[in-house]
Write an enzyme that holds these catalytic residues in place. Structure first.
Site, mmCIF file in Angstrom:
data_model
loop_
_atom_site.group_PDB
_atom_site.id
_atom_site.type_symbol
_atom_site.label_atom_id
_atom_site.label_comp_id
_atom_site.label_asym_id
_atom_site.label_seq_id
_atom_site.Cartn_x
_atom_site.Cartn_y
_atom_site.Cartn_z
ATOM 1 N N LYS A 141 -16.781 30.760 -28.623
ATOM 2 C CA LYS A 141 -17.208 30.097 -27.382
ATOM 3 C C LYS A 141 -16.411 30.501 -26.147
ATOM 4 O O LYS A 141 -15.214 30.706 -26.193
ATOM 5 C CB LYS A 141 -17.098 28.562 -27.539
ATOM 6 C CG LYS A 141 -18.073 27.969 -28.507
ATOM 7 C CD LYS A 141 -19.517 28.067 -28.047
ATOM 8 C CE LYS A 141 -19.868 27.072 -27.004
ATOM 9 N NZ LYS A 141 -20.099 25.726 -27.456
ATOM 10 N N SER A 181 -13.205 26.967 -27.066
ATOM 11 C CA SER A 181 -13.415 25.793 -27.905
ATOM 12 C C SER A 181 -12.295 25.746 -28.941
ATOM 13 O O SER A 181 -11.826 26.784 -29.410
ATOM 14 C CB SER A 181 -14.768 25.911 -28.599
ATOM 15 O OG SER A 181 -14.789 25.134 -29.775
ATOM 16 N N GLU A 240 -19.025 22.862 -14.886
ATOM 17 C CA GLU A 240 -19.398 21.533 -15.406
ATOM 18 C C GLU A 240 -18.550 20.429 -14.764
ATOM 19 O O GLU A 240 -19.057 19.357 -14.424
ATOM 20 C CB GLU A 240 -19.229 21.496 -16.932
ATOM 21 C CG GLU A 240 -20.291 22.330 -17.634
ATOM 22 C CD GLU A 240 -20.012 22.525 -19.126
ATOM 23 O OE1 GLU A 240 -19.140 21.829 -19.684
ATOM 24 O OE2 GLU A 240 -20.663 23.391 -19.726
ATOM 25 N N SER A 279 0.821 -1.214 0.000
ATOM 26 C CA SER A 279 0.000 0.000 0.000
ATOM 27 C C SER A 279 0.853 1.260 0.000
ATOM 28 O O SER A 279 0.334 2.363 0.044
ATOM 29 C CB SER A 279 -0.931 -0.004 1.216
ATOM 30 O OG SER A 279 -0.180 -0.165 2.416
ATOM 31 N N ASN A 331 -16.754 28.790 -22.466
ATOM 32 C CA ASN A 331 -17.524 27.729 -21.811
ATOM 33 C C ASN A 331 -17.351 27.687 -20.291
ATOM 34 O O ASN A 331 -16.275 27.976 -19.782
ATOM 35 C CB ASN A 331 -17.115 26.368 -22.381
ATOM 36 C CG ASN A 331 -17.451 26.252 -23.857
ATOM 37 O OD1 ASN A 331 -18.430 26.837 -24.314
ATOM 38 N ND2 ASN A 331 -16.641 25.530 -24.600
ATOM 39 N N THR A 376 -39.686 27.894 -9.817
ATOM 40 C CA THR A 376 -40.030 26.518 -9.437
ATOM 41 C C THR A 376 -40.222 25.804 -10.764
ATOM 42 O O THR A 376 -40.680 26.434 -11.733
ATOM 43 C CB THR A 376 -41.333 26.417 -8.604
ATOM 44 O OG1 THR A 376 -42.409 26.904 -9.404
ATOM 45 C CG2 THR A 376 -41.254 27.218 -7.313
ATOM 46 N N HIS A 377 -39.849 24.552 -10.841
ATOM 47 C CA HIS A 377 -39.904 23.786 -12.109
ATOM 48 C C HIS A 377 -39.111 24.480 -13.218
ATOM 49 O O HIS A 377 -39.436 24.338 -14.395
ATOM 50 C CB HIS A 377 -41.351 23.589 -12.581
ATOM 51 C CG HIS A 377 -42.283 23.145 -11.504
ATOM 52 N ND1 HIS A 377 -42.478 21.822 -11.168
ATOM 53 C CD2 HIS A 377 -43.050 23.861 -10.646
ATOM 54 C CE1 HIS A 377 -43.339 21.740 -10.166
ATOM 55 N NE2 HIS A 377 -43.698 22.955 -9.820
HETATM 56 N N1 ARG Z 1 -1.572 -1.251 4.802
HETATM 57 C C1 ARG Z 1 -2.442 -1.748 5.804
HETATM 58 C C2 ARG Z 1 -3.773 -1.017 5.729
HETATM 59 O O1 ARG Z 1 -3.829 -0.025 5.056
HETATM 60 C C3 ARG Z 1 -1.836 -1.558 7.149
HETATM 61 C C4 ARG Z 1 -2.252 -2.564 8.171
HETATM 62 C C5 ARG Z 1 -1.666 -3.887 7.863
HETATM 63 N N2 ARG Z 1 -1.972 -4.833 8.865
HETATM 64 C C6 ARG Z 1 -1.866 -6.138 8.639
HETATM 65 N N3 ARG Z 1 -2.126 -6.909 9.608
HETATM 66 N N4 ARG Z 1 -1.536 -6.590 7.471
HETATM 67 O O2 ARG Z 1 -4.749 -1.409 6.264
#
Ligand code: ARG
Length: 459
Positions: free
Chosen positions: A283, A277, A290, A23, A285, A155-156
């Site tokens: 244009k 554009s 948006e 992660s 825009n 309204t509407h």
């Molecule tokens: N990267 C993990 C998370 O975002 C951290 C916790 C990991 N814990 C574990 N027991 N693998 O949740």
């Protein structure tokens, strides 16, 4: 591959598995919160004599060194680590040796990540609140300047009754004020510290969780360690609050787009907030409005995704929860960007007051007031409604506004009309007669504006 575990394994992790599991690509963004949590943790460990003062000082100095070096760009958070927790701990051990190995005493990555995410969310809520404040100030400014700027209320999407621009803006002030209060409310509820929950069942060390909580600015520790590591309610609440903010911004954007259209021309978006554009030279825009409207879907998506991820997870921590981050980060970044851009667009937008008033004059927005006039002259409302309906029809045929119709025409349809009908249906009268709280009349509008000014002082 650099991971904190491996003792009980006889094989290397498959590279694809490693990549799938890691992660660090996204949780590196809360390195500062991770280090802050670790500093509080070791401070508490030393107070409880679980670490010596000397060890504590070495660890804290090492952690601060990592923080500084990352911030100054001298240390890169490398993707070769599994997650930010592993990166910080491994770097600390590299740098200070033995004492570094004691940092994780009485802690699990489960309570660590629960803490980091809370700290990060808390910091972001602070920033979002500041952005909402800027938006509220911009809205209030338009209100203060436009208590006499008459426009049609719809309204509407059909012209209904005359209001003022201040009144219309006030509706948005109310919405974003509620949004701010939702964020405050959620901040209060999430203000407990999960650190010390361990992997799921607390720890055997004599931790002082109250102390750690205080060091990190929480009201107290979480009261159930299983919930402590697996609660993501506060994130879902945040995503819900952000979805609401986006919904409000999206409605506002939709109005700006309509108002800025060639047909309406109620507003002119500043050149700095418009785009052109590639083919049509004429244009200009409203792309920002948006995009804000469009990005709303993305924030709703994050809310739905996290709700769905959480719904089947048994207690306590499961890896599914790692999925909270990318959604939350994306929604937070998106909402912040949208609030910021929208505020800038609003601050620089020109309101075409003459167009607005003209539009109110030509849409029979004073028809209700003409009926009320008759009621005040003894005609029953249902009859008055019919009479004014006929008058409107006459005006449509003649292509004129109600106040351009000669008195004889009025009298032809009802003898109750007198010369003062013109005064009664002037747009200024229509607006300023509406003085109940919350109505557009100048008197009540000024009262509300004063309340909003007070509100902003204590924001
Ligand atoms: N990267 C993990 C998370 O975002 C951290 C916790 C990991 N814990 C574990 N027991 N693998 O949740």
């Amino acid at each position: 591959m650099a991971q904190l575990w491996g003792g009980r394994f006889t094989k290397e992790t498959d590279q694809l598995v490693y990549n799938f599991n890691a992660s660090i690509m996204f949780d590196k963004r809360f390195y500062a919160q991770d280090i802050k949590g670790s500093i509080a943790h070791v401070t508490m460990l030393a107070k409880q004599n679980i670490l010596t003062e000397e060890e504590k000082n070495q660890i804290i100095a090492g952690l601060n060194g990592i923080l500084n070096d990352v911030e100054e760009g001298k240390l890169e958070i490398s993707d070769k680590y599994e997650d930010i927790h592993s990166f910080v701990e491994a770097t600390l051990i590299d740098r200070i040796g033995e004492p570094g190995k004691k940092l994780h005493t009485g802690r699990s990555r489960n309570d660590q990540v629960a803490l980091d995410m809370k700290l990060y969310t808390r910091d972001e809520i602070g920033e979002i609140n500041e952005l909402v404040k800027g938006l509220l100030q911009a809205i209030l400014h338009v209100m203060e300047e436009n208590t006499e700027t008459i426009m049609p209320g719809f309204t509407h999407l059909q012209k209904a009754q005359p209001i003022t621009l201040a009144h219309h803006m006030g509706a948005y002030f109310e919405m974003f004020k509620r949004d701010h209060e939702r964020l405050l409310d959620l901040s209060k509820r999430m203000n407990t510290c999960p650190l010390g929950s361990g992997a799921l069942a607390g720890t055997t060390y004599p931790l002082d969780r109250q102390y750690t909580a205080e060091l990190l600015g929480f009201e107290g520790p979480t009261l159930n360690s299983m919930d402590g590591v697996s609660d993501r309610d506060y994130l879902i609440e945040l995503l819900s609050a952000l979805s609401m903010i986006m919904m409000h911004l999206s409605r506002f954007s939709e109005e700006v787009i309509i108002w800025n259209s060639n047909e309406y021309q109620f507003v002119e978006i500043d050149d700095a907030y418009s785009t052109g554009s590639s083919i049509m030279p004429q244009k200009k825009n409203p792309d920002i409005a948006e995009l804000v409207r469009g990005k709303t879907g993305r924030v709703y998506g994050a809310l739905n995704a996290l709700l769905t991820t959480m719904k089947g997870i048994p207690l306590a921590y499961n890896k599914d929860m790692q999925e909270d981050k990318e959604w939350a980060f994306d929604a937070i970044d998106t909402a912040k960007g949208c609030i910021m851009l929208f505020t800038g667009m609003l601050r620089t937008m020109q309101f075409n007051k003459d167009r607005m008033k003209d539009s109110a004059r030509h849409g029979f927005t004073n028809a209700t007031d003409a009926a009320d006039y008759l009621v005040n002259h003894g005609v029953a409302f249902r009859d008055a409604h019919g009479i004014v309906g006929q008058l409107v029809l006459t005006c449509i045929e003649k292509k004129i506004a109600l106040d351009e119709l000669p008195l004889e025409e009025y009298k032809k349809i009802s003898p109750a009309f007198e010369e003062d009908i013109y005064e009664a249906i002037s747009l200024e009268t229509c607006v300023n007669k509406r003085v109940t709280t919350g109505a557009p009349g100048m008197e009540s509008m000024n009262r509300v504006i004063t309340m909003y000014q007070e509100y902003m002082k204590t924001y």
